[in-house]
Scaffold this active site. Structure first.
Site, PDB file in Angstrom:
ATOM      1  N   HIS A  93      75.895  39.516  57.612  1.00 16.65           N
ATOM      2  CA  HIS A  93      75.584  40.689  56.794  1.00 16.65           C
ATOM      3  C   HIS A  93      76.657  41.761  56.991  1.00 16.65           C
ATOM      4  O   HIS A  93      77.156  42.358  56.040  1.00 16.65           O
ATOM      5  CB  HIS A  93      74.211  41.268  57.171  1.00 16.65           C
ATOM      6  CG  HIS A  93      73.051  40.537  56.568  1.00 16.65           C
ATOM      7  ND1 HIS A  93      72.767  39.228  56.849  1.00 16.65           N
ATOM      8  CD2 HIS A  93      72.098  40.947  55.685  1.00 16.65           C
ATOM      9  CE1 HIS A  93      71.680  38.854  56.174  1.00 16.65           C
ATOM     10  NE2 HIS A  93      71.267  39.885  55.459  1.00 16.65           N
TER      11      HIS A  93
ATOM     12  N   GLN B  83      23.820  47.690  33.960  1.00 18.38           N
ATOM     13  CA  GLN B  83      24.498  46.844  34.937  1.00 18.38           C
ATOM     14  C   GLN B  83      23.594  45.730  35.414  1.00 18.38           C
ATOM     15  O   GLN B  83      24.005  44.585  35.552  1.00 18.38           O
ATOM     16  CB  GLN B  83      24.933  47.660  36.174  1.00 18.38           C
ATOM     17  CG  GLN B  83      26.203  48.402  35.979  1.00 18.38           C
ATOM     18  CD  GLN B  83      27.310  47.495  35.515  1.00 18.38           C
ATOM     19  OE1 GLN B  83      27.672  46.561  36.186  1.00 18.38           O
ATOM     20  NE2 GLN B  83      27.825  47.748  34.322  1.00 18.38           N
TER      21      GLN B  83
ATOM     22  N   ASP C 197      32.809  50.041  28.355  1.00 18.01           N
ATOM     23  CA  ASP C 197      32.849  48.575  28.302  1.00 18.01           C
ATOM     24  C   ASP C 197      33.469  48.061  27.013  1.00 18.01           C
ATOM     25  O   ASP C 197      34.083  47.004  27.002  1.00 18.01           O
ATOM     26  CB  ASP C 197      31.424  48.008  28.373  1.00 18.01           C
ATOM     27  CG  ASP C 197      30.941  47.903  29.791  1.00 18.01           C
ATOM     28  OD1 ASP C 197      31.748  48.097  30.700  1.00 18.01           O
ATOM     29  OD2 ASP C 197      29.744  47.633  29.975  1.00 18.01           O
TER      30      ASP C 197
ATOM     31  N   GLU D 263      32.592  49.993  41.290  1.00 21.47           N
ATOM     32  CA  GLU D 263      33.344  49.572  40.108  1.00 21.47           C
ATOM     33  C   GLU D 263      33.192  50.637  39.002  1.00 21.47           C
ATOM     34  O   GLU D 263      34.172  51.127  38.474  1.00 21.47           O
ATOM     35  CB  GLU D 263      32.778  48.226  39.648  1.00 21.47           C
ATOM     36  CG  GLU D 263      33.499  47.637  38.466  1.00 21.47           C
ATOM     37  CD  GLU D 263      32.754  46.447  37.872  1.00 21.47           C
ATOM     38  OE1 GLU D 263      31.593  46.187  38.271  1.00 21.47           O
ATOM     39  OE2 GLU D 263      33.319  45.803  36.978  1.00 21.47           O
ATOM     40  N   HIS D 264      31.942  50.970  38.678  1.00 21.60           N
ATOM     41  CA  HIS D 264      31.660  52.017  37.680  1.00 21.60           C
ATOM     42  C   HIS D 264      31.003  53.191  38.395  1.00 21.60           C
ATOM     43  O   HIS D 264      30.004  52.992  39.091  1.00 21.60           O
ATOM     44  CB  HIS D 264      30.664  51.529  36.623  1.00 21.60           C
ATOM     45  CG  HIS D 264      31.090  50.287  35.908  1.00 21.60           C
ATOM     46  ND1 HIS D 264      30.668  49.033  36.300  1.00 21.60           N
ATOM     47  CD2 HIS D 264      31.877  50.105  34.818  1.00 21.60           C
ATOM     48  CE1 HIS D 264      31.182  48.120  35.473  1.00 21.60           C
ATOM     49  NE2 HIS D 264      31.921  48.731  34.578  1.00 21.60           N
TER      50      HIS D 264
ATOM     51  N   HIS E  81      23.314  42.222  33.839  1.00 23.95           N
ATOM     52  CA  HIS E  81      24.425  41.268  33.878  1.00 23.95           C
ATOM     53  C   HIS E  81      24.085  40.020  34.685  1.00 23.95           C
ATOM     54  O   HIS E  81      24.447  38.905  34.323  1.00 23.95           O
ATOM     55  CB  HIS E  81      25.666  41.902  34.527  1.00 23.95           C
ATOM     56  CG  HIS E  81      26.568  42.594  33.555  1.00 23.95           C
ATOM     57  ND1 HIS E  81      27.183  41.932  32.535  1.00 23.95           N
ATOM     58  CD2 HIS E  81      26.954  43.889  33.450  1.00 23.95           C
ATOM     59  CE1 HIS E  81      27.926  42.793  31.828  1.00 23.95           C
ATOM     60  NE2 HIS E  81      27.802  43.986  32.357  1.00 23.95           N
TER      61      HIS E  81
END
Lengths: 423, 423
Positions: free
Chosen positions: B410, B249, B351, B317-318, B252
């Protein structure tokens, strides 16, 4: 009321995004609430609602008192509607699932309700208990444990029907605040209101802008624009019913749009006459009249294909198929929030009672969005259990893919396992 | 790399919303494209990408040529990955459904794919074919007929792997434009690009701001923030694996966050040493090092309950559960984009290859959002067929409810049927 041919009709309906001035005003309200919490909420309420707040939260005693102010029959109708809405939305619940492979790998998807959501309920003339039912019940059925409701304090307090509907649907906290300040308080939290994970519910342009601004910090439902109906008729449709249903949209708002699309020119004339006649009997006839004149249209089409083309072009929030064999059209209707089939499925049936949600995509957004549902109050997590055997079989491919993307730490995370496990 | 106790850890991770200057720049790009179409797209591309564009659309011949530039093994791996991703996402498909009542009423929900979607694929160092697979395949499986891809032209053209991945996944049109101008072109349409209904895909801050600004005109997926991983360990976890996955990670982006949460202080030390050792071997070690120093944390917890509390607080996230009996934790994990169970489920497995989507909610948004899925490329319409008998039984309740809300048109839409049908 304009009658025109399909070839002369061009659908243009912009999503309202707010003026520069409105955007700036809302941004400043959000920042104030974010930095000053309850104090900001109270001073903004004084400024906008002309109400001096002590307690933000509505007490249990106030909610109980609301029951005594409401006609028992109305409480019964709210409960009946709740039962129908619950039954329909129960069917939207999704299961977690997994699949297995013979090498031991398990892949799946876990479904989990959101922890805490906020429902905005407008005040004033737009105080609708049905809105409480439609926003809260899907959350409650999804399994959300904490459901917060914010609604303006009002000069005469919060309407009893709103409080009763909230209690019946399982709202866990009610706060007497409205406007952009309510949205900001729910998104960022204050001393007395814990922040939520998602905000739903209709509101004026300030509420809509605020929701869009806090989107990302929390999730939101769609930004609702003015209401729309499209009544699709063939020669057999009853003009009085088509007109009555168009008026039920037109009375909402001068910006609400009532369309009729018909294969019969004579019927178009009859519908126009019915509209004029029925309009005279309405309480809100000034609003309905303006809406019809400015937004309403009766569109004549040559055949079924043209009828469907106009429907899919407009992508209406409410679509009524007042035609013979209405089910036969379903496959070709690509865009509509709710589809009402046949002569007895008048739109108000869906607004209050039948079961499906009345929070629907407006202004052509049915092209890409859905009615509010249980789906809006759950989220999913992927589940991946990769076996040793699967890693042995596929590990080298994963390393190659990672190297192609120039992410060698990704490759090495797999390679180190292949090496240390001797795979 | 900081090691700290759970009690000293406070999770703070803001969603990046852009500076005033960035917002203004993007607003002006969107307006230019909206008003000047292709001409604006070309001049903005010249300005930002330093590329003079003639044809916006990538030709079939260029796509075919890309195949000759790619190693055959890589094409095979792309196809293998596609197969796995397809198999997983096929299981997400939902059926239209209906339910019937004995009085003839039919209520249901129609599921329809979106007509046309746009996928943004970033250029430069972040040109990932896996991103094409993960964004396009769910749309394709959902049944979307027109899938548009926009990606920056690049000084050396669009990478071959991107074009091949697009072709393999069934992209129907590719345009060589990037940035906010690509988002605007897809949202509003230009002379040569028809407008889409939804835009997905990652991008830099300008792309993210543009997506947020066009939200409402079109639908968008979540605004992606920097990537995160949380590796949850018990005493039995292998420190080298935990470290390798954290680095996958960290490489990145300097803003990417790698967390480890462990019940063992000794293991925390071993992981720190492994990180230092493995870092030296990485191509992108400068990025990974900064990420670890600025964002990374190893958090020591006393027990399983504390471990789960940190997980649900971060909503990663992960999430990797490098623990014994990883499945036993599933019920208590409330917030995570993807959950990787056991020692062989290294994050890069997900991934690229295993099948689940790698587009996941970041920065704590797993509290309310889900991995990209087939759900994102369909919409639902409510279906209501109310019978005469049902209207007879319930019509008066609906009229009362409408009157309570002060919407008499209505009520009248139902009342006129009761009267004319003699119900």
């Amino acid at each position: 009321m304009q009658i025109l041919d399909a070839k002369d009709f061009k659908y243009e309906r912009d999503v309202e995004t707010g003026t520069e001035q409105q955007l700036t005003a809302v941004m400043s309200i959000i920042n104030e609430v974010k930095t000053k919490g309850d104090a900001a909420v109270k001073s903004l309420t004084k400024q906008f609602d002309k109400v001096e707040l002590n307690e933000l939260r509505v007490s249990e005693a106030e909610i109980e008192a609301a029951y005594t102010k409401l006609a028992p029959e109305l409480i019964e109708i709210i409960r009946d509607a709740k039962e129908n809405i619950t039954k329909y939305h129960e069917k939207q619940k999704q299961n977690s699932w997994f699949s297995t492979q013979e090498n031991g790998t398990i892949l799946g998807q876990k479904v989990t309700p959101l922890d805490r959501v906020g429902v905005y309920v407008p005040g004033g003339t737009a105080a609708y208990p049905s809105s409480v039912l439609m926003n809260v019940l899907p959350a409650q059925i999804a399994g959300v444990k904490e459901i917060v409701m914010c609604t303006p304090p009002g000069q005469d307090g919060i309407p009893a029907a709103i409080l009763v509907a909230a209690k019946e649907c399982g709202v866990t906290e009610i706060y007497r605040i409205g406007g952009a300040q309510a949205v900001a308080a729910m998104a960022y939290g204050t001393e007395s209101i814990a922040r939520v994970d998602k905000i739903t519910g209709p509101g004026n342009i300030y509420v809509a802008i605020a929701k869009k601004m806090v989107f990302g910090v929390v999730d939101i439902d769609m930004i609702a624009g003015p209401s729309e109906i499209l009544v699709a008729c063939d020669e057999k449709a009853t003009p009085a019913y088509a007109a009555a249903d168009m008026l039920s949209q037109a009375e909402h708002d001068v910006l609400a749009a009532a369309y009729c699309v018909t294969t019969s020119r004579q019927q178009a004339e009859e519908i126009r006459q019915e509209l004029a006649k029925q309009l005279l009997e309405l309480d809100r006839n000034e609003i309905a009249k303006q809406s019809l004149e400015q937004q309403g249209k009766i569109i004549i089409v040559a055949n079924r294909e043209e009828l469907l083309a106009v429907i899919n072009d407009i992508a209406p929030e409410h679509l009524e198929m007042m035609v013979e064999e209405p089910f036969s059209y379903l496959g070709e209707i690509r865009h509509a929030g709710a589809i009402f089939l046949g002569p007895y499925s008048s739109e108000p049936v869906g607004d209050y009672f039948a079961g499906p949600n009345h929070v629907l995509p407006t202004s052509g957004t049915a092209r890409f969005s859905s009615p509010l549902s249980v789906d809006d109050f759950i989220k999913k997590s992927s589940v991946i259990y990769y076996s040793k055997e699967a890693l042995k079989a596929n590990g080298r491919k994963i390393v190659s893919f990672a190297n192609e993307e120039g992410l060698d730490a990704h490759g090495k995370a797999v390679a180190i396992r292949l090496e240390m496990e001797g795979l």
